[in-house]
Design a protein around this motif. Structure first.
Motif, short mmCIF file in Angstrom:
data_model
loop_
_atom_site.label_atom_id
_atom_site.label_comp_id
_atom_site.label_asym_id
_atom_site.label_seq_id
_atom_site.Cartn_x
_atom_site.Cartn_y
_atom_site.Cartn_z
N LEU A 78 0.35 -26.03 -50.72
CA LEU A 78 0.06 -24.61 -50.93
C LEU A 78 -1.43 -24.29 -50.85
N ALA A 79 -2.27 -25.28 -51.03
CA ALA A 79 -3.70 -25.04 -50.93
C ALA A 79 -4.16 -24.96 -49.48
N ALA A 80 -3.36 -25.48 -48.55
CA ALA A 80 -3.80 -25.57 -47.16
C ALA A 80 -3.29 -24.43 -46.28
N TYR A 81 -2.20 -23.76 -46.64
CA TYR A 81 -1.62 -22.80 -45.71
C TYR A 81 -2.54 -21.61 -45.43
N GLY A 82 -3.47 -21.34 -46.30
CA GLY A 82 -4.42 -20.25 -46.08
C GLY A 82 -5.42 -20.55 -44.98
N TRP A 108 7.14 -22.23 -60.25
CA TRP A 108 6.29 -21.30 -59.52
C TRP A 108 5.93 -21.78 -58.12
N GLU A 109 5.74 -23.07 -57.92
CA GLU A 109 5.43 -23.56 -56.57
C GLU A 109 6.62 -23.38 -55.64
N CYS A 110 7.81 -23.66 -56.12
CA CYS A 110 9.01 -23.47 -55.31
C CYS A 110 9.24 -21.98 -55.03
N ALA A 111 8.98 -21.15 -56.01
CA ALA A 111 9.12 -19.70 -55.82
C ALA A 111 8.12 -19.20 -54.79
N THR A 112 6.91 -19.73 -54.83
CA THR A 112 5.89 -19.33 -53.85
C THR A 112 6.32 -19.73 -52.45
N ARG A 113 6.84 -20.94 -52.29
CA ARG A 113 7.31 -21.39 -50.97
C ARG A 113 8.47 -20.53 -50.47
N ALA A 114 9.40 -20.22 -51.35
CA ALA A 114 10.53 -19.37 -50.95
C ALA A 114 10.04 -18.00 -50.53
#
Length: 115
Positions: free
Chosen positions: A77-81, A41-47
């Motif tokens: 992923l917690a920081a990009y927001g 899921w983390e890789c899918a979120t980045r893609a």
């Protein structure tokens, strides 16, 4: 490779095909689907996020490629927001507007709706 969950051979083949540190958006969609199938899921979120910024904010004249350097924005992923996406979009758009002002350039790139 680590951030998208792809092996070295697959990444090298794509970089060779695009002739540099870029990936095709279609390739990125395939990586997203593979990550979902494998429940990474983390890789899918980045893609997904890389595809999103490649289609909207940081578009280029090809309309099919995105630089992989933007992938580093999604390492945490917690920081990009907390990033200033509006300022980044504005800076990118102004840079493209400056490039489009040359007499031999016939089109502008970027999210021109913001202009």
């Amino acid at each position: 490779m680590d951030l998208l969950g792809v092996d070295r051979a697959k990444a090298t083949t794509e970089m060779t095909h695009t002739r540099g540190p870029k990936v095709r958006l279609s390739w990125l969609r395939d990586v997203y689907q593979e990550c979902c199938d494998q429940e990474l899921w983390e890789c899918a979120t980045r893609a997904y996020l890389l595809h999103l910024v490649g289609c909207t904010i940081f578009t280029n004249k090809s309309g099919m490629l995105i630089r992989v350097s933007y992938l580093l924005l999604f390492r945490d992923l917690a920081a990009y927001g907390r990033y200033a996406w509006g300022a980044a979009t504005l800076a990118h758009t102004y840079e493209q507007l400056g490039d489009a002002s040359f007499s031999d350039i016939r089109q502008i790139v970027g999210y021109s709706t913001l202009l």
